[in-house]
Design a protein around this motif. Structure first.
Motif, PDB file in Angstrom:
ATOM      1  N   SER A  30       0.851  -1.182   0.000  1.00 49.73           N
ATOM      2  CA  SER A  30       0.000   0.000   0.000  1.00 49.73           C
ATOM      3  C   SER A  30       0.894   1.241   0.000  1.00 49.73           C
ATOM      4  N   PRO A  31       0.343   2.382  -0.368  1.00 48.34           N
ATOM      5  CA  PRO A  31       1.137   3.617  -0.337  1.00 48.34           C
ATOM      6  C   PRO A  31       1.695   3.917   1.062  1.00 48.34           C
ATOM      7  N   ILE A  32       0.935   3.575   2.094  1.00 47.90           N
ATOM      8  CA  ILE A  32       1.401   3.811   3.459  1.00 47.90           C
ATOM      9  C   ILE A  32       2.610   2.927   3.763  1.00 47.90           C
ATOM     10  N   GLU A  33       2.572   1.671   3.341  1.00 48.73           N
ATOM     11  CA  GLU A  33       3.700   0.761   3.569  1.00 48.73           C
ATOM     12  C   GLU A  33       4.948   1.231   2.828  1.00 48.73           C
ATOM     13  N   LYS A  34       4.763   1.734   1.625  1.00 51.51           N
ATOM     14  CA  LYS A  34       5.901   2.250   0.859  1.00 51.51           C
ATOM     15  C   LYS A  34       6.523   3.452   1.557  1.00 51.51           C
ATOM     16  N   LEU A  35       5.674   4.350   2.053  1.00 55.20           N
ATOM     17  CA  LEU A  35       6.175   5.531   2.744  1.00 55.20           C
ATOM     18  C   LEU A  35       6.862   5.159   4.057  1.00 55.20           C
ATOM     19  N   GLN A  36       6.329   4.158   4.754  1.00 54.12           N
ATOM     20  CA  GLN A  36       6.951   3.730   6.002  1.00 54.12           C
ATOM     21  C   GLN A  36       8.342   3.153   5.751  1.00 54.12           C
ATOM     22  N   LYS A  37       8.488   2.399   4.677  1.00 49.75           N
ATOM     23  CA  LYS A  37       9.798   1.851   4.343  1.00 49.75           C
ATOM     24  C   LYS A  37      10.769   2.978   3.996  1.00 49.75           C
ATOM     25  N   GLN A  38      10.297   3.965   3.241  1.00 51.23           N
ATOM     26  CA  GLN A  38      11.133   5.110   2.879  1.00 51.23           C
ATOM     27  C   GLN A  38      11.521   5.894   4.136  1.00 51.23           C
ATOM     28  N   TYR A  39      10.579   6.049   5.073  1.00 50.77           N
ATOM     29  CA  TYR A  39      10.850   6.744   6.325  1.00 50.77           C
ATOM     30  C   TYR A  39      11.934   6.012   7.123  1.00 50.77           C
ATOM     31  N   GLN A  40      11.817   4.693   7.215  1.00 54.41           N
ATOM     32  CA  GLN A  40      12.808   3.914   7.950  1.00 54.41           C
ATOM     33  C   GLN A  40      14.196   4.055   7.322  1.00 54.41           C
ATOM     34  N   GLN A  41      14.265   4.051   6.005  1.00 54.17           N
ATOM     35  CA  GLN A  41      15.547   4.193   5.317  1.00 54.17           C
ATOM     36  C   GLN A  41      16.166   5.565   5.597  1.00 54.17           C
ATOM     37  N   LEU A  42      15.353   6.599   5.544  1.00 53.76           N
ATOM     38  CA  LEU A  42      15.856   7.949   5.813  1.00 53.76           C
ATOM     39  C   LEU A  42      16.334   8.087   7.259  1.00 53.76           C
ATOM     40  N   MET A  43      15.646   7.441   8.184  1.00 49.35           N
ATOM     41  CA  MET A  43      16.065   7.513   9.578  1.00 49.35           C
ATOM     42  C   MET A  43      17.385   6.770   9.798  1.00 49.35           C
ATOM     43  N   LYS A  44      17.601   5.686   9.070  1.00 55.15           N
ATOM     44  CA  LYS A  44      18.882   4.979   9.151  1.00 55.15           C
ATOM     45  C   LYS A  44      20.007   5.876   8.632  1.00 55.15           C
ATOM     46  N   GLU A  45      19.752   6.538   7.506  1.00 60.79           N
ATOM     47  CA  GLU A  45      20.750   7.444   6.937  1.00 60.79           C
ATOM     48  C   GLU A  45      21.008   8.623   7.881  1.00 60.79           C
ATOM     49  N   TYR A  46      19.943   9.138   8.466  1.00 60.98           N
ATOM     50  CA  TYR A  46      20.066  10.233   9.429  1.00 60.98           C
ATOM     51  C   TYR A  46      20.963   9.823  10.591  1.00 60.98           C
ATOM     52  N   HIS A  47      20.711   8.655  11.124  1.00 56.36           N
ATOM     53  CA  HIS A  47      21.494   8.183  12.266  1.00 56.36           C
ATOM     54  C   HIS A  47      22.965   7.973  11.882  1.00 56.36           C
ATOM     55  N   ALA A  48      23.202   7.411  10.717  1.00 59.88           N
ATOM     56  CA  ALA A  48      24.578   7.171  10.273  1.00 59.88           C
ATOM     57  C   ALA A  48      25.332   8.490  10.068  1.00 59.88           C
ATOM     58  N   LEU A  49      24.650   9.484   9.535  1.00 66.29           N
ATOM     59  CA  LEU A  49      25.288  10.769   9.270  1.00 66.29           C
ATOM     60  C   LEU A  49      25.437  11.639  10.522  1.00 66.29           C
ATOM     61  N   SER A  50      24.700  11.317  11.560  1.00 66.86           N
ATOM     62  CA  SER A  50      24.697  12.179  12.747  1.00 66.86           C
ATOM     63  C   SER A  50      26.064  12.291  13.412  1.00 66.86           C
ATOM     64  N   THR A  51      26.921  11.314  13.194  1.00 68.36           N
ATOM     65  CA  THR A  51      28.244  11.375  13.818  1.00 68.36           C
ATOM     66  C   THR A  51      29.295  12.015  12.925  1.00 68.36           C
TER      67      THR A  51
END
Length: 61
Positions: free
Chosen positions: A9-30
């Motif tokens: 569903s569109p919501i599931e796609k957006l949730q996966k994209q959100y999780q990916q962005l949060m992983k990238e955010y966390h990796a870049l935070s340092t």
């Protein structure tokens, strides 16, 4: 096995994209605070889209 070909569903796609962005955010935070903040802003925008879609689906149900 039967869920293998199920369309997301569109919501599931957006949730996966959100999780990916949060992983990238966390990796870049340092290493790169500016890029980290940009990823966080993108993730928050996606979270807003998810909330909007969830609200629409709840209103129609």
């Amino acid at each position: 096995m039967f869920g293998l070909f199920k369309k997301k569903s569109p919501i599931e796609k957006l949730q996966k994209q959100y999780q990916q962005l949060m992983k990238e955010y966390h990796a870049l935070s340092t290493s790169n605070r500016g890029a980290s903040d940009a990823k966080f802003v993108e993730a928050e925008a996606i979270q807003d889209q998810i909330a909007l879609l969830m609200k629409k689906t709840n209103e129609t149900s």
